[in-house]
Scaffold this active site. Structure first.
Site, mmCIF file in Angstrom:
data_model
loop_
_atom_site.group_PDB
_atom_site.id
_atom_site.type_symbol
_atom_site.label_atom_id
_atom_site.label_comp_id
_atom_site.label_asym_id
_atom_site.label_seq_id
_atom_site.Cartn_x
_atom_site.Cartn_y
_atom_site.Cartn_z
ATOM 1 N N SER A 143 -38.974 -117.843 -83.637
ATOM 2 C CA SER A 143 -40.383 -117.790 -83.233
ATOM 3 C C SER A 143 -40.772 -116.373 -82.854
ATOM 4 O O SER A 143 -41.936 -115.985 -82.989
ATOM 5 C CB SER A 143 -40.624 -118.715 -82.034
ATOM 6 N N ALA A 185 -44.496 -114.286 -83.176
ATOM 7 C CA ALA A 185 -45.353 -114.210 -81.988
ATOM 8 C C ALA A 185 -46.492 -113.234 -82.228
ATOM 9 O O ALA A 185 -46.283 -112.115 -82.671
ATOM 10 C CB ALA A 185 -44.543 -113.784 -80.777
ATOM 11 N N ARG A 197 -53.966 -123.347 -71.502
ATOM 12 C CA ARG A 197 -53.796 -124.001 -72.801
ATOM 13 C C ARG A 197 -53.916 -125.512 -72.774
ATOM 14 O O ARG A 197 -54.485 -126.105 -73.677
ATOM 15 C CB ARG A 197 -52.403 -123.694 -73.317
ATOM 16 N N GLU A 219 -36.369 -119.516 -75.068
ATOM 17 C CA GLU A 219 -37.071 -120.804 -75.114
ATOM 18 C C GLU A 219 -36.139 -121.991 -74.938
ATOM 19 O O GLU A 219 -36.539 -123.050 -74.449
ATOM 20 C CB GLU A 219 -37.845 -120.908 -76.439
ATOM 21 N N ARG A 225 -46.537 -123.324 -69.707
ATOM 22 C CA ARG A 225 -46.283 -121.891 -69.805
ATOM 23 C C ARG A 225 -47.585 -121.103 -69.868
ATOM 24 O O ARG A 225 -48.485 -121.434 -70.641
ATOM 25 C CB ARG A 225 -45.479 -121.616 -71.079
ATOM 26 N N SER A 265 -43.549 -115.997 -72.267
ATOM 27 C CA SER A 265 -42.246 -116.392 -72.830
ATOM 28 C C SER A 265 -41.475 -115.200 -73.386
ATOM 29 O O SER A 265 -40.258 -115.121 -73.210
ATOM 30 C CB SER A 265 -42.412 -117.467 -73.891
HETATM 31 C C1 FAD Z 1 -46.541 -118.619 -83.911
HETATM 32 C C2 FAD Z 1 -46.053 -118.296 -82.522
HETATM 33 C C3 FAD Z 1 -46.712 -117.366 -81.740
HETATM 34 C C4 FAD Z 1 -46.257 -117.058 -80.452
HETATM 35 N N1 FAD Z 1 -46.897 -116.083 -79.730
HETATM 36 C C5 FAD Z 1 -46.366 -115.694 -78.535
HETATM 37 C C6 FAD Z 1 -46.906 -114.596 -77.827
HETATM 38 O O1 FAD Z 1 -47.839 -113.961 -78.263
HETATM 39 N N2 FAD Z 1 -46.345 -114.253 -76.644
HETATM 40 C C7 FAD Z 1 -45.276 -114.916 -76.121
HETATM 41 O O2 FAD Z 1 -44.796 -114.553 -75.035
HETATM 42 N N3 FAD Z 1 -44.755 -115.962 -76.780
HETATM 43 C C8 FAD Z 1 -45.251 -116.357 -77.980
HETATM 44 N N4 FAD Z 1 -44.687 -117.400 -78.652
HETATM 45 C C9 FAD Z 1 -43.486 -118.007 -78.106
HETATM 46 C C10 FAD Z 1 -42.336 -117.045 -78.287
HETATM 47 O O3 FAD Z 1 -42.462 -116.398 -79.533
HETATM 48 C C11 FAD Z 1 -41.001 -117.771 -78.255
HETATM 49 O O4 FAD Z 1 -40.921 -118.600 -77.136
HETATM 50 C C12 FAD Z 1 -39.864 -116.763 -78.171
HETATM 51 O O5 FAD Z 1 -39.995 -115.807 -79.192
HETATM 52 C C13 FAD Z 1 -38.535 -117.469 -78.297
HETATM 53 O O6 FAD Z 1 -37.548 -116.488 -78.382
HETATM 54 P P1 FAD Z 1 -36.040 -116.928 -78.426
HETATM 55 O O7 FAD Z 1 -35.253 -115.660 -78.505
HETATM 56 O O8 FAD Z 1 -35.750 -117.859 -77.329
HETATM 57 O O9 FAD Z 1 -35.883 -117.783 -79.770
HETATM 58 P P2 FAD Z 1 -36.373 -117.519 -81.328
HETATM 59 O O10 FAD Z 1 -37.139 -116.251 -81.391
HETATM 60 O O11 FAD Z 1 -36.994 -118.750 -81.746
HETATM 61 O O12 FAD Z 1 -34.997 -117.256 -82.041
HETATM 62 C C14 FAD Z 1 -34.083 -118.289 -82.266
HETATM 63 C C15 FAD Z 1 -32.894 -117.738 -83.020
HETATM 64 O O13 FAD Z 1 -31.851 -118.713 -83.001
HETATM 65 C C16 FAD Z 1 -31.383 -118.933 -84.310
HETATM 66 N N5 FAD Z 1 -30.803 -120.279 -84.335
HETATM 67 C C17 FAD Z 1 -31.373 -121.473 -84.059
HETATM 68 N N6 FAD Z 1 -30.471 -122.456 -84.155
HETATM 69 C C18 FAD Z 1 -29.291 -121.877 -84.488
HETATM 70 C C19 FAD Z 1 -27.983 -122.356 -84.734
HETATM 71 N N7 FAD Z 1 -27.672 -123.656 -84.678
HETATM 72 N N8 FAD Z 1 -27.020 -121.458 -85.054
HETATM 73 C C20 FAD Z 1 -27.293 -120.139 -85.139
HETATM 74 N N9 FAD Z 1 -28.513 -119.625 -84.917
HETATM 75 C C21 FAD Z 1 -29.498 -120.484 -84.596
HETATM 76 C C22 FAD Z 1 -32.594 -118.700 -85.190
HETATM 77 O O14 FAD Z 1 -32.226 -118.481 -86.523
HETATM 78 C C23 FAD Z 1 -33.149 -117.448 -84.497
HETATM 79 O O15 FAD Z 1 -32.386 -116.317 -84.871
HETATM 80 C C24 FAD Z 1 -45.135 -117.719 -79.937
HETATM 81 C C25 FAD Z 1 -44.477 -118.670 -80.711
HETATM 82 C C26 FAD Z 1 -44.920 -118.958 -81.998
HETATM 83 C C27 FAD Z 1 -44.186 -119.965 -82.813
#
Ligand code: FAD
Length: 491
Positions: free
Chosen positions: A40, A44, A258, A339, A350, A355
């Site tokens: 995600s 973002a 939201r 997340e 949130r 995030s």
């Molecule tokens: C369209 C959109 C817009 C957004 N806009 C905003 C914003 O403007 N500001 C903000 O704060 N938040 C925003 N959010 C929320 C925010 O982007 C996410 O909450 C945050 O980026 C999550 O980061 P993360 O590192 O936890 O996971 P992610 O960025 O989701 O990364 C997950 C990683 O885990 C990997 N993965 C998953 N399962 C496995 C597995 N079984 N084995 C190995 N790898 C795996 C994936 O391939 C990826 O590399 C937005 C979300 C979306 C969808």
């Protein structure tokens, strides 16, 4: 394979964690199910919320508490926000150039959301972080299960040719993101199948508040998002009669939190048939929101000439793997950040752009805590569950109908009965298993947990709205899954 720290996931939380661990000389292995830039994070649009100065810290905290509706852990939120200044400096030192001035978004009392590349904030941030990573990222490898004995000591991965790879590590950090793909319309990328939640749960971690899923108020019909920042910049919501309705629902109108906006849109869609977002009043629309304009055009719509049809879509998992302030899950050797984790920062809803901030702060903290806690043992691979990918279509329909913005007991029960009726096979991780089957297994399992949590939460709070219990309960509580049991835990 062997590493000090095994990081599962390469979004903001995983990559920033890996950078922090590398800076301390650790051998880090980062794994991403999808090719980079993934998750995600890469999608973002809005930006990262940082308190502007010491005085604004109190306001940012108040906005976070207000959005979180009584479930934010104030100490956690304060500590994350206090750390934010240091991370903003660190990012600048890494060469990240946020746009000035910062923008205002829904629920924020001041403009404190920092953007990069217009509405490509997440992508630009992730690319900047990845550029500093020294160690390898295993792309296209999916974690199937964790290794566990006395402690979590690694993971079993599924490679691109369906081979199985065992990685042993001194500690494991889950940064696998959310579960939006459980719903028929979602803003999340295809890999958001809640894998880390299931892995952690099987290893004995507590899953908290899974029913708290935030729905983004304004997605286009294919799930692509129209960022909140567009409303911050002046876009207005209209019902099918052409009326601007948000001032009737909340004094902050389009900038209300939201959950309020999502429910208002849901209601107006029920009452009048559809809801439109009018972006035509935004000066310089194409330059400021290139992604939104491109997504609309891909659907044959022109936001410069006409209002766009919008509806709520599953967007962010507010609950997750319960952790402490250091990302520790309570299971020795297992940490979680981003997340996938539930720290208490977001409460029941949130606040926009909090995030990415949490992913940075908690990613670094979890990495540092994990490095203090390295130990090697030879664990056994935990089992995985698989289901028929074809089963997801029906399941998603149920989730959209009964576990969306508005919920009620009968609907939740019916959806739960459906999810419980879907076959799930348990097996040891092995060669030849298919990624889609394991993801389907995760989603079926998570649907059961989420729906049971939604039934147990007999109240409306934050992102969770029950028609049959329209008010918050007197005293806030979490729902927590420990093994096969779910219970309320009062705060
Ligand atoms: C369209 C959109 C817009 C957004 N806009 C905003 C914003 O403007 N500001 C903000 O704060 N938040 C925003 N959010 C929320 C925010 O982007 C996410 O909450 C945050 O980026 C999550 O980061 P993360 O590192 O936890 O996971 P992610 O960025 O989701 O990364 C997950 C990683 O885990 C990997 N993965 C998953 N399962 C496995 C597995 N079984 N084995 C190995 N790898 C795996 C994936 O391939 C990826 O590399 C937005 C979300 C979306 C969808």
């Amino acid at each position: 394979m062997r590493a000090d720290l095994l990081v599962l996931g390469a979004g903001v939380a995983g990559v920033y964690a890996a950078l922090a661990a590398e800076a301390r000389g650790a051998r880090v292995l980062v794994v991403s199910k999808d090719p980079l830039p993934a998750g995600s994070t890469a999608w973002a649009q809005g930006g990262v919320a940082f308190p502007l100065d010491e005085a604004d810290l109190e306001d940012h905290l108040r906005d976070t508490l207000t959005a979180g509706r009584g479930l934010v852990e104030e100490g956690v939120a304060r500590s994350i926000l206090e750390d934010a200044f240091r991370h903003l400096e660190r990012l600048r030192a890494l060469g990240v150039r946020f746009e000035e001035p910062p923008a205002r978004e829904g629920g924020h009392s001041r403009p404190r959301v920092f953007h990069l590349g217009g509405d490509r904030s997440g992508l630009f941030l992730l690319q900047a972080l990845l550029a500093h990573l020294k160690g390898p990222v295993l792309e296209g490898y999916m974690a199937l299960s964790l290794l566990r004995g006395e402690r979590v000591s690694g993971a079993v991965l599924l490679g691109p040719s369906r081979e199985v790879v065992r990685v042993e590590a001194g500690a494991v950090l889950l940064a696998t993101g959310g579960l939006g793909r459980l719903f028929p319309v979602t803003t999340n990328p295809p890999g958001a199948t809640g894998d880390g939640l299931v892995l952690a749960w099987r290893a004995g971690a507590v899953l908290r508040d899974l029913e708290l899923v935030q729905f983004h108020p304004t997605a286009l019909p294919d799930g692509s998002l129209v960022t909140e920042a567009a409303r911050g910049a002046g876009a207005v919501l209209l019902n099918a009669l052409g009326e601007r309705f948000m001032p009737r629902y909340d004094p902050l109108a389009e900038l209300a939190p939201r959950d309020v906006v999502a429910r208002a849109i849901h209601q107006e869609r029920v009452n009048t048939g559809r809801v439109l977002l009018d972006l035509r009043g935004i000066p310089d629309l194409e330059r400021r929101f290139p992604t939104v304009v491109a997504s609309a055009r891909a659907l044959g719509l022109d936001p410069l000439r006409e209002p766009l049809p919008v509806a709520p879509a599953a967007h962010y998992l507010v609950g997750g793997v319960r952790t402490d302030l250091w990302g520790f899950t309570g299971v020795p050797g297992l940490y979680a950040a981003g997340e996938v984790a539930s720290t208490g920062f977001h409460g029941a809803n949130r606040l926009a752009s909090n995030s990415l901030l949490e992913g940075l702060v908690m990613g670094e903290r979890a990495a540092l805590a994990a490095l203090e806690d390295l130990a090697w043992e030879r664990g056994e691979a935990l089992p995985l569950a698989r289901a028929e990918p074809g089963a997801l279509e029906g399941l998603r329909r149920w989730m959209g109908l009964e576990a969306g913005v508005v919920r009620r007991k009968e609907g939740l029960l019916a959806a739960l009965a459906y999810a419980r009726g879907l076959p799930l096979e348990e097996l040891a991780p092995q060669e030849g298993v298919r990624r889609e089957e394991v993801e389907a297994g995760h989603l079926v399992l998570l649907a059961r947990l989420l729906l049971a949590g939604a039934l147990l939460r007999e109240e409306s709070r934050g992102v969770h709205f029950r028609e049959d219990f329209p008010w918050p309960s007197g005293r806030p509580y979490h729902t927590e899954w420990r093994g096969e049991r779910v219970e309320r835990v009062w705060v």
